[in-house]
Design a protein around this motif. Structure first.
Motif, PDB file in Angstrom:
ATOM      1  N   ARG A   1      -4.559   6.230   6.446  1.00 39.79           N
ATOM      2  CA  ARG A   1      -5.316   6.087   4.797  1.00 39.79           C
ATOM      3  C   ARG A   1      -5.434   4.728   4.650  1.00 39.79           C
ATOM      4  O   ARG A   1      -6.495   4.319   3.910  1.00 39.79           O
ATOM      5  N   ALA A   2      -4.438   3.785   4.945  1.00 40.15           N
ATOM      6  CA  ALA A   2      -4.720   2.409   4.699  1.00 40.15           C
ATOM      7  C   ALA A   2      -6.105   1.914   5.342  1.00 40.15           C
ATOM      8  O   ALA A   2      -6.701   1.022   4.748  1.00 40.15           O
ATOM      9  N   LEU A   3      -6.270   2.172   6.552  1.00 36.76           N
ATOM     10  CA  LEU A   3      -7.289   1.570   7.391  1.00 36.76           C
ATOM     11  C   LEU A   3      -8.645   2.348   7.017  1.00 36.76           C
ATOM     12  O   LEU A   3      -9.860   1.947   7.043  1.00 36.76           O
ATOM     13  N   ALA A   4      -8.391   3.402   6.219  1.00 41.38           N
ATOM     14  CA  ALA A   4      -9.749   4.210   6.064  1.00 41.38           C
ATOM     15  C   ALA A   4     -10.090   3.855   4.419  1.00 41.38           C
ATOM     16  O   ALA A   4     -11.335   4.174   4.154  1.00 41.38           O
ATOM     17  N   ARG A   5      -9.438   3.097   3.814  1.00 43.67           N
ATOM     18  CA  ARG A   5      -9.806   2.880   2.341  1.00 43.67           C
ATOM     19  C   ARG A   5     -11.107   2.181   2.092  1.00 43.67           C
ATOM     20  O   ARG A   5     -11.222   1.238   3.024  1.00 43.67           O
ATOM     21  N   PRO A   6     -11.938   2.246   1.255  1.00 46.45           N
ATOM     22  CA  PRO A   6     -13.033   1.623   1.118  1.00 46.45           C
ATOM     23  C   PRO A   6     -12.897   0.034   0.630  1.00 46.45           C
ATOM     24  O   PRO A   6     -11.735  -0.199   0.196  1.00 46.45           O
ATOM     25  N   ALA A   7     -13.678  -0.773   0.468  1.00 42.94           N
ATOM     26  CA  ALA A   7     -13.476  -2.164   0.379  1.00 42.94           C
ATOM     27  C   ALA A   7     -13.119  -1.938  -1.145  1.00 42.94           C
ATOM     28  O   ALA A   7     -12.609  -2.957  -1.847  1.00 42.94           O
TER      29      ALA A   7
ATOM     30  N   SER B   1      -8.619   4.330  -4.003  1.00 40.10           N
ATOM     31  CA  SER B   1      -7.835   4.428  -3.112  1.00 40.10           C
ATOM     32  C   SER B   1      -6.339   4.020  -3.399  1.00 40.10           C
ATOM     33  O   SER B   1      -5.429   4.509  -3.140  1.00 40.10           O
ATOM     34  N   LYS B   2      -6.341   2.923  -4.058  1.00 37.44           N
ATOM     35  CA  LYS B   2      -5.118   2.072  -4.643  1.00 37.44           C
ATOM     36  C   LYS B   2      -4.072   3.260  -5.458  1.00 37.44           C
ATOM     37  O   LYS B   2      -2.980   3.540  -5.505  1.00 37.44           O
ATOM     38  N   ALA B   3      -5.220   3.884  -6.566  1.00 32.43           N
ATOM     39  CA  ALA B   3      -4.471   4.976  -7.166  1.00 32.43           C
ATOM     40  C   ALA B   3      -3.828   6.177  -6.436  1.00 32.43           C
ATOM     41  O   ALA B   3      -2.811   6.608  -6.646  1.00 32.43           O
ATOM     42  N   GLN B   4      -4.607   6.471  -5.318  1.00 35.53           N
ATOM     43  CA  GLN B   4      -4.012   7.867  -4.648  1.00 35.53           C
ATOM     44  C   GLN B   4      -2.778   7.043  -3.734  1.00 35.53           C
ATOM     45  O   GLN B   4      -1.767   7.880  -3.766  1.00 35.53           O
ATOM     46  N   ALA B   5      -2.803   5.964  -3.302  1.00 38.43           N
ATOM     47  CA  ALA B   5      -1.888   5.495  -2.621  1.00 38.43           C
ATOM     48  C   ALA B   5      -0.376   5.252  -3.519  1.00 38.43           C
ATOM     49  O   ALA B   5       0.542   5.677  -3.170  1.00 38.43           O
ATOM     50  N   ARG B   6      -0.771   4.813  -4.574  1.00 38.93           N
ATOM     51  CA  ARG B   6       0.270   4.635  -5.633  1.00 38.93           C
ATOM     52  C   ARG B   6       0.972   6.152  -5.964  1.00 38.93           C
ATOM     53  O   ARG B   6       2.201   6.143  -5.982  1.00 38.93           O
ATOM     54  N   ALA B   7      -0.026   7.067  -6.114  1.00 40.90           N
ATOM     55  CA  ALA B   7       0.543   8.490  -6.469  1.00 40.90           C
ATOM     56  C   ALA B   7       1.337   9.041  -5.193  1.00 40.90           C
ATOM     57  O   ALA B   7       2.326   9.628  -5.537  1.00 40.90           O
ATOM     58  N   LEU B   8       0.888   8.634  -3.916  1.00 44.79           N
ATOM     59  CA  LEU B   8       1.729   9.178  -2.739  1.00 44.79           C
ATOM     60  C   LEU B   8       2.987   8.279  -2.863  1.00 44.79           C
ATOM     61  O   LEU B   8       4.247   9.037  -2.435  1.00 44.79           O
ATOM     62  N   ARG B   9       3.287   7.222  -3.184  1.00 44.61           N
ATOM     63  CA  ARG B   9       4.317   6.514  -3.166  1.00 44.61           C
ATOM     64  C   ARG B   9       5.292   6.893  -4.284  1.00 44.61           C
ATOM     65  O   ARG B   9       6.574   7.015  -4.073  1.00 44.61           O
ATOM     66  N   ASP B  10       4.659   7.082  -5.505  1.00 39.66           N
ATOM     67  CA  ASP B  10       5.410   7.486  -6.610  1.00 39.66           C
ATOM     68  C   ASP B  10       5.971   8.936  -6.516  1.00 39.66           C
ATOM     69  O   ASP B  10       7.156   9.180  -7.225  1.00 39.66           O
ATOM     70  N   GLU B  11       5.180   9.673  -6.018  1.00 34.61           N
ATOM     71  CA  GLU B  11       5.577  11.235  -6.027  1.00 34.61           C
ATOM     72  C   GLU B  11       7.186  11.164  -5.315  1.00 34.61           C
ATOM     73  O   GLU B  11       7.814  12.114  -5.523  1.00 34.61           O
ATOM     74  N   ARG B  12       7.632  10.336  -4.386  1.00 36.29           N
ATOM     75  CA  ARG B  12       8.801  10.449  -3.854  1.00 36.29           C
ATOM     76  C   ARG B  12       9.828   9.581  -4.616  1.00 36.29           C
ATOM     77  O   ARG B  12      11.171   9.681  -4.280  1.00 36.29           O
ATOM     78  N   LEU B  13       9.475   9.066  -5.754  1.00 38.65           N
ATOM     79  CA  LEU B  13      10.476   8.275  -6.413  1.00 38.65           C
ATOM     80  C   LEU B  13      11.081   9.069  -7.555  1.00 38.65           C
ATOM     81  O   LEU B  13      10.451  10.020  -7.988  1.00 38.65           O
ATOM     82  N   PRO B  14      12.441   8.910  -7.652  1.00 37.94           N
ATOM     83  CA  PRO B  14      12.992   9.554  -8.931  1.00 37.94           C
ATOM     84  C   PRO B  14      12.554   9.255 -10.241  1.00 37.94           C
ATOM     85  O   PRO B  14      12.462  10.045 -11.143  1.00 37.94           O
TER      86      PRO B  14
ATOM     87  N   PHE C   1       0.845  -1.295   0.076  1.00 42.43           N
ATOM     88  CA  PHE C   1       0.021   0.132   0.032  1.00 42.43           C
ATOM     89  C   PHE C   1       0.870   1.160   0.033  1.00 42.43           C
ATOM     90  O   PHE C   1       0.473   2.175  -0.579  1.00 42.43           O
ATOM     91  N   GLU C   2       2.010   1.140   0.811  1.00 42.23           N
ATOM     92  CA  GLU C   2       2.890   2.369   0.865  1.00 42.23           C
ATOM     93  C   GLU C   2       4.264   1.717   1.018  1.00 42.23           C
ATOM     94  O   GLU C   2       4.499   0.917   1.768  1.00 42.23           O
TER      95      GLU C   2
END
Length: 476
Positions: A122-128, A133-146, A104-105
């Motif tokens: 965020r992980a515990l609040a995501r809907p079933a 939510s997965k797309a947003q979590a990916r974006a949060l992770r990706d934004e820190r990647l080179p 997830f992160e």
């Protein structure tokens, strides 16, 4: 914060460092969560198999197993259980591996406790149904990647980077403007043996030609130059194809050791890894006598080619979402983007590649008040761009222009579906100006126009009548 509402959520922590387990356990307990902590992967897997836990927070390297081997088993047994991966191995490959196995992160150590608890919420609040939510979590992770992207072409890039980081070879990065050549060079440095040394950049297209040698090799006034500055680290020669021939000759002498450039501070030759990059065809420049062939072979020890964005359009949604987050972090308004807008972005030619996409996202964030970016907004912004063939002057092909126009038309329709009869309407729109312009060029001569168009004269006459084409007797 509703601490009582958290009491029915359990977080499983796995880390072989007892102090990390203690810090996380205390932090999550203060927020009202139930917590269980272990120092090995075997116990974690047993808890997961028993149905325990609503969230897993785990280190990568465990005494008994690597978590990247464990996560696929967790995904198979409990596919909706979110997993936050943390690691002190703060490299691009660690982050990419975490994404590939469905984390997830990804959070690097040492971590900020607020970042960790925020990720847990965020992980515990995501809907079933967690697609958004997965797309947003990916974006949060990706934004820190080179580097961002999971497409086939980018996986090839990652594999090449993985092979090169352990070596100290000279690398030549090839790719169009805006594909991220400097980001790749920096990743090679940050993940390689010289990560504790300097990463020094010189853009040879931005330095006046008469000053290139001085910038690289120093001046008599005590300025040591980029080569000495990079001693112990990496020298990134961006746009190497723009280097003047005199400077090429001197660089070649430095590389092969025939010129003894010394670091005044150490009295020794600078120990530098060279990474070069260009968007130009060096072999073509060699044939024109503008680039030294022997220098090319010295630089082209390990070539790495970056794909243009048009060849990896599947990465555009991840890139766009990550750029939205990045823009927000830098003070621009927070926005989201809908599916039709993402599809419209995929249809653009992107002559400026990833840089052009990021600039477009920044521009939209700054200029539009809407919180949701729609296809209409994207189309409005792209309509102002003059399409060009990447790396060339002049217009794109007719097919690209038609594709772009139709892409905007599709994006504006309800659910992306146009009314029936589209094929005939499109052909009519193309046929009418085609026949009109041909008749204008032939000064209204239908026999000549039919010959140019490859049509029977009677067929042309019927189309003129059916389409309402105006007859022209000459050009002004």
């Amino acid at each position: 914060m509703n601490v009582a509402a958290n009491a029915n959520k359990k977080i499983l922590i796995a880390d072989d460092d007892a102090s990390i387990r203690l810090v996380l356990s205390q932090a999550f307990s203060r927020l009202g969560y139930q917590v269980r902590a272990t120092g090995n992967a075997t116990t974690l897997l047993k808890w997961v198999s028993d149905g325990e836990g609503d969230l897993v927070v785990t280190d990568v390297v465990m005494p008994d197993e690597n978590v990247f081997d464990v996560l696929p088993r967790i995904r198979k047994e409990r596919p909706k259980l979110p997993v936050i991966v943390m690691s002190a191995q703060n490299t691009l490959l660690t982050a990419v591996n975490a994404a590939e196995v469905g984390a997830f992160e990804y959070i690097s150590k040492p971590f900020d406790l607020d970042d960790m608890t925020s990720a847990a919420r965020r992980a515990l609040a995501r809907p079933a149904d967690a697609d958004a939510s997965k797309a947003q979590a990916r974006a949060l992770r990706d934004e820190r990647l080179p580097l961002i992207g999971r497409s086939g072409p980018m996986q090839d890039v990652y594999r090449t980077i993985a092979r090169l980081v352990g070596a100290d070879l000279t690398v030549l990065i090839l790719g169009e403007s805006g594909t991220g050549k400097e980001l790749v060079a920096r990743a090679l440095h940050d993940m390689g043996r010289r990560k504790d040394g300097k990463f020094v950049v010189i853009n040879l297209a931005a330095v006046p030609r008469e000053r290139v040698e001085a910038e690289l090799f120093g001046r008599d006034d005590g300025d040591y130059g980029k080569l000495v500055e990079a001693d112990g680290g990496t020298l990134f020669l961006d746009e190497i194809g723009d280097m003047p021939l005199d400077a090429q000759t001197r660089l070649l002498r430095v590389i092969d050791g025939s010129e003894q450039t010394l670091n005044p501070r150490t009295g020794r030759r600078p120990n530098v890894r060279i990474i070069a990059a260009t968007n130009r065809d060096l072999r073509g420049l060699i044939q024109q006598g503008l680039f030294r062939e022997d220098l090319f072979f010295r630089l082209n020890v390990a070539p790495l080619r970056l794909p243009p964005l048009r060849d990896r359009t599947d990465d555009i949604p991840d890139l766009a979402r990550a750029f939205l987050l990045r823009a927000n972090r830098e003070g621009l308004p927070s926005k989201t983007i809908d599916a039709t807008a993402l599809e419209r972005l995929k249809l653009h030619a992107w002559p400026g590649n990833v840089r052009e996409l990021e600039n477009l996202i920044r521009r939209i964030c700054a200029l539009y008040g809407e919180e949701l970016i729609s296809a209409r907004i994207v189309e409005r912004e792209l309509a102002d761009q003059q399409p060009v063939i990447p790396g060339h002057e002049g217009p794109v092909t007719l097919a690209t222009l038609v594709e772009r126009h139709l892409g905007g038309y599709f994006a504006e329709q309800p659910d992306g579906i146009p009314p029936t009869g589209l094929y005939d309407r499109v052909l009519e729109e193309i046929e009418r100006p085609l026949i009109q312009l041909t008749l204008t060029a032939t000064r209204g001569n239908q026999v000549r126009a039919a010959e140019i168009l490859g049509l029977n004269r009677n067929t042309l006459r019927k189309k003129i009548q059916d389409l309402g084409v105006e007859m022209s007797r000459g050009r002004r």
